[in-house]
Design a protein around this motif. Structure first.
Motif, PDB file in Angstrom:
ATOM      1  N   PRO A 189       0.572  -1.314  -0.067  1.00 44.01           N
ATOM      2  CA  PRO A 189       0.011  -0.249   0.527  1.00 44.01           C
ATOM      3  C   PRO A 189       0.904   1.296   0.345  1.00 44.01           C
ATOM      4  N   CYS A 190       2.040   1.293   0.794  1.00 38.53           N
ATOM      5  CA  CYS A 190       3.300   2.663   1.169  1.00 38.53           C
ATOM      6  C   CYS A 190       3.733   2.854  -0.701  1.00 38.53           C
ATOM      7  N   ILE A 191       3.935   1.448  -1.479  1.00 34.56           N
ATOM      8  CA  ILE A 191       4.214   1.824  -2.959  1.00 34.56           C
ATOM      9  C   ILE A 191       3.615   2.424  -3.650  1.00 34.56           C
ATOM     10  N   GLU A 192       2.561   1.838  -3.709  1.00 33.30           N
ATOM     11  CA  GLU A 192       1.071   2.317  -4.373  1.00 33.30           C
ATOM     12  C   GLU A 192       0.202   3.920  -4.438  1.00 33.30           C
ATOM     13  N   GLU A 193       0.728   4.295  -3.002  1.00 32.01           N
ATOM     14  CA  GLU A 193       0.397   5.949  -2.180  1.00 32.01           C
ATOM     15  C   GLU A 193       1.632   6.736  -2.831  1.00 32.01           C
ATOM     16  N   SER A 194       2.861   5.943  -2.861  1.00 35.19           N
ATOM     17  CA  SER A 194       3.432   7.183  -3.469  1.00 35.19           C
ATOM     18  C   SER A 194       3.455   6.959  -5.318  1.00 35.19           C
ATOM     19  N   LEU A 195       2.956   6.268  -5.367  1.00 32.65           N
ATOM     20  CA  LEU A 195       2.897   6.037  -6.570  1.00 32.65           C
ATOM     21  C   LEU A 195       1.670   7.167  -6.933  1.00 32.65           C
ATOM     22  N   ARG A 196       0.830   7.284  -6.312  1.00 35.49           N
ATOM     23  CA  ARG A 196      -0.196   8.669  -7.067  1.00 35.49           C
ATOM     24  C   ARG A 196       0.379   9.649  -5.674  1.00 35.49           C
ATOM     25  N   LEU A 197       1.039   9.720  -5.132  1.00 37.61           N
ATOM     26  CA  LEU A 197       1.094  10.852  -4.306  1.00 37.61           C
ATOM     27  C   LEU A 197       2.119  12.045  -5.798  1.00 37.61           C
ATOM     28  N   GLU A 198       3.404  11.320  -5.915  1.00 34.37           N
ATOM     29  CA  GLU A 198       4.275  11.929  -7.352  1.00 34.37           C
ATOM     30  C   GLU A 198       4.550  10.600  -7.499  1.00 34.37           C
ATOM     31  N   PRO A 199       4.071  10.475  -9.142  1.00 33.69           N
ATOM     32  CA  PRO A 199       4.466   9.891  -9.920  1.00 33.69           C
ATOM     33  C   PRO A 199       5.808   9.878 -10.833  1.00 33.69           C
ATOM     34  N   ALA A 200       6.884   9.284 -11.375  1.00 35.35           N
ATOM     35  CA  ALA A 200       7.971   9.789 -11.300  1.00 35.35           C
ATOM     36  C   ALA A 200       7.805  10.173 -12.781  1.00 35.35           C
ATOM     37  N   ASP A 248      -6.416  14.261  -7.574  1.00 37.51           N
ATOM     38  CA  ASP A 248      -8.351  15.243  -7.585  1.00 37.51           C
ATOM     39  C   ASP A 248      -8.721  14.641  -6.926  1.00 37.51           C
ATOM     40  N   PRO A 249      -9.157  15.918  -6.081  1.00 41.89           N
ATOM     41  CA  PRO A 249     -10.207  15.392  -4.858  1.00 41.89           C
ATOM     42  C   PRO A 249     -11.308  14.684  -4.910  1.00 41.89           C
ATOM     43  N   VAL A 250     -11.900  14.563  -6.214  1.00 44.24           N
ATOM     44  CA  VAL A 250     -12.989  13.995  -6.726  1.00 44.24           C
ATOM     45  C   VAL A 250     -12.792  12.413  -6.321  1.00 44.24           C
ATOM     46  N   THR A 251     -11.325  11.586  -6.793  1.00 41.84           N
ATOM     47  CA  THR A 251     -11.106  10.902  -6.361  1.00 41.84           C
ATOM     48  C   THR A 251     -10.951  10.923  -5.325  1.00 41.84           C
ATOM     49  N   PHE A 252      -9.447  11.402  -4.865  1.00 38.08           N
ATOM     50  CA  PHE A 252      -8.790  10.799  -4.198  1.00 38.08           C
ATOM     51  C   PHE A 252      -9.366  11.738  -2.611  1.00 38.08           C
ATOM     52  N   ALA A 253      -9.627  11.939  -1.781  1.00 37.01           N
ATOM     53  CA  ALA A 253     -10.102  12.044  -0.215  1.00 37.01           C
ATOM     54  C   ALA A 253      -8.895  12.917  -0.170  1.00 37.01           C
ATOM     55  N   ASP A 254      -8.489  14.218   0.652  1.00 41.94           N
ATOM     56  CA  ASP A 254      -7.260  14.543   1.332  1.00 41.94           C
ATOM     57  C   ASP A 254      -6.463  14.346   0.867  1.00 41.94           C
ATOM     58  N   PRO A 255      -6.075  14.641  -1.155  1.00 38.43           N
ATOM     59  CA  PRO A 255      -5.289  14.079  -1.798  1.00 38.43           C
ATOM     60  C   PRO A 255      -3.559  14.421  -1.534  1.00 38.43           C
ATOM     61  N   ASP A 256      -3.548  15.302  -0.866  1.00 37.06           N
ATOM     62  CA  ASP A 256      -1.674  15.857  -0.627  1.00 37.06           C
ATOM     63  C   ASP A 256      -1.432  15.285   0.287  1.00 37.06           C
ATOM     64  N   ARG A 257      -2.134  14.495   1.326  1.00 40.15           N
ATOM     65  CA  ARG A 257      -1.441  13.380   2.210  1.00 40.15           C
ATOM     66  C   ARG A 257      -1.237  12.566   2.127  1.00 40.15           C
ATOM     67  N   PHE A 258      -0.183  11.465   2.444  1.00 39.01           N
ATOM     68  CA  PHE A 258       0.406  10.384   2.271  1.00 39.01           C
ATOM     69  C   PHE A 258      -0.494   9.076   2.860  1.00 39.01           C
ATOM     70  N   HIS A 259      -1.499   8.710   2.190  1.00 38.75           N
ATOM     71  CA  HIS A 259      -2.390   7.639   3.573  1.00 38.75           C
ATOM     72  C   HIS A 259      -2.628   6.774   2.462  1.00 38.75           C
ATOM     73  N   PRO A 260      -1.853   5.002   3.464  1.00 42.35           N
ATOM     74  CA  PRO A 260      -1.457   4.244   2.425  1.00 42.35           C
ATOM     75  C   PRO A 260      -2.704   3.469   2.997  1.00 42.35           C
ATOM     76  N   GLY A 261      -3.681   3.773   3.602  1.00 41.95           N
ATOM     77  CA  GLY A 261      -4.919   2.825   4.484  1.00 41.95           C
ATOM     78  C   GLY A 261      -6.136   3.308   3.541  1.00 41.95           C
ATOM     79  N   ARG A 262      -6.097   3.911   2.063  1.00 41.04           N
ATOM     80  CA  ARG A 262      -7.184   4.565   1.277  1.00 41.04           C
ATOM     81  C   ARG A 262      -7.686   2.956   0.236  1.00 41.04           C
ATOM     82  N   ASP A 263      -8.979   3.364   0.757  1.00 38.34           N
ATOM     83  CA  ASP A 263      -9.670   1.638  -0.239  1.00 38.34           C
ATOM     84  C   ASP A 263      -9.407   2.057  -1.612  1.00 38.34           C
TER      85      ASP A 263
END
Length: 398
Positions: free
Chosen positions: A270-281, A316-331
């Motif tokens: 989950p941390c890998i996926e959340e990092s991918l979301r927050l800052e795509p290479a 995009d906050p429409v899809t990801f709540a609190d989008p600037d937060r690193f939150h690997p618990g997202r569903d």
């Protein structure tokens, strides 16, 4: 199209997009999710829904255009073609990059690379008197490089030589994106790389992805094989290095996160996926309008260039709540668009995830202490490819 384009984001600068684009992208997405950005000379799409639609519309928005940056460096490839020609170029490489093939064919080799790099890193940490190591250059870059050299049969070449070619190609793509001409160094680097790729693919003992592609029933000539192999090498090094470096940055700067991953190994994915979301290479992908195309109520005229902001779509906050937060618990972690979508979805996603997982797992198992050294580290930065220049940590077994 000439004249004024509406809506126009004339307040956006290249520095805004290179240094920390996220406030700028949020402002664009809220006001004009499809906007003309004069600093780029392109339309920019920042909404996830519209980005997804744009990547799936390969007839209206194509990569097959002489202005496409990577195409200018390496020539036609799966990255710069659409339709039947894209399929012909991509198909030989699809099978070898499936999850089952990657898991079976690369786990042992990548594990070996990780062990060797961690040995070297530990030696550096213990011998320099400080325990400090810069992890991007010590771990992320060499792991990504060694893995792609192995995959393409370039493992007999000098790693430093491959990295020098790769750096020149990355710089050439960045310069073209900024509106500058193709640097001679980029063309020269690709010519040398293409020659090495041809030699690797014709080695009698070769059992690589490259050799398999050259022998596939859907034939590619030598020039086409070299272009596609270069694209794979380029993507496999640049974006995987960035993916690993960005994850290390997040794990080290988020309070308690690395400790949590050590205590709960299942938290790593989950941390890998959340990092991918927050800052795509790879922050953006480019397209060109083949006709007047309506996106989000904005008509993009035929011929105009379009950049799809994966970084914007992923927050995009429409899809990801609190989008600037690193939150690997997202569903909905895997709803990020970091690996793109549609016909050009990234072939190397499974391999990149495998490398990242094995490296971080090995790091936390090897070292009981991995402390961030903020004064010797940087946040991610880059206009097209985003990663920290330095991710420095103090390492200790105890």
């Amino acid at each position: 199209m000439t004249g004024e384009r509406i809506p126009s984001a004339d307040w956006v600068t290249l520095d805004d997009l290179e240094r920390d684009p996220h406030p700028t992208l949020a402002r664009l997405r809220a006001a004009h999710p499809v906007a003309w950005v004069p600093a780029l000379g392109m339309w920019m799409i920042t909404s996830r829904t519209l980005a997804l639609a744009a990547m799936q519309d390969f007839e209206g928005l194509t990569v097959d255009d002489p202005r496409f940056s990577t195409g200018q460096v390496v020539g036609p490839s799966m990255l710069s073609l659409d339709g039947p020609e894209h399929t012909r170029h991509r198909s030989p490489f699809v099978g070898p990059f499936r999850f089952s093939k990657i898991d079976a064919g690369f786990t042992d080799a990548v594990s070996g690379f990780v062990a060797d790099l961690l040995d070297r890193t530990e030696h550096t940490a213990t011998s320099n008197g400080t325990g400090m190591v810069e992890l991007r250059t010590a771990l992320a870059a060499p792991l990504a490089t060694r893995t792609m050299m192995l995959a393409l049969g370039l493992d007999t070449a000098a790693e430093a030589t491959i990295l020098a070619w790769y750096a020149s190609i990355v710089q050439a793509v960045t310069e073209i994106t900024k509106g500058n001409p193709l640097p001679a160094s980029g063309r020269a680097a690709y010519t040398s790389l293409a020659a090495a790729i041809h030699t690797a693919g014709t080695r009698p003992e070769a059992r690589t992805l490259l050799a398999e592609a050259m022998g596939d029933a859907i034939t590619l000539n030598d020039t086409e094989v070299a272009a596609n192999a270069a694209v794979l090498l380029f993507g496999g090094i640049e974006t995987t290095e960035g993916m690993i470096a960005n994850l290390l940055h997040h794990l080290l700067t988020e309070p308690g996160m690395l400790t949590a991953v050590r205590a709960e190994p299942d938290l790593l994915d989950p941390c890998i996926e959340e990092s991918l979301r927050l800052e795509p290479a790879a922050a953006v992908v480019d397209r060109y309008a083949t006709r007047d195309v309506s996106i989000g109520g904005v008509v993009i005229p035929a011929g105009d260039p379009v950049t799809i902001s994966l970084a914007g779509a992923n927050r995009d906050p429409v899809t990801f709540a609190d989008p600037d937060r690193f939150h690997p618990g997202r569903d909905n972690l895997r709803q990020h668009l970091t690996f793109a979508a549609g016909p050009h979805v990234c072939l190397g996603a499974h391999l990149a995830r495998l490398e990242t997982r094995l490296l971080v797992r090995g790091l936390v198992q090897r070292f009981a202490v991995v402390d961030h050294v903020a004064e010797a580290s940087d946040p991610p930065r880059g206009l097209v490819f985003r990663k920290p220049n330095q991710v420095t940590a103090r390492l200790s077994r105890t």
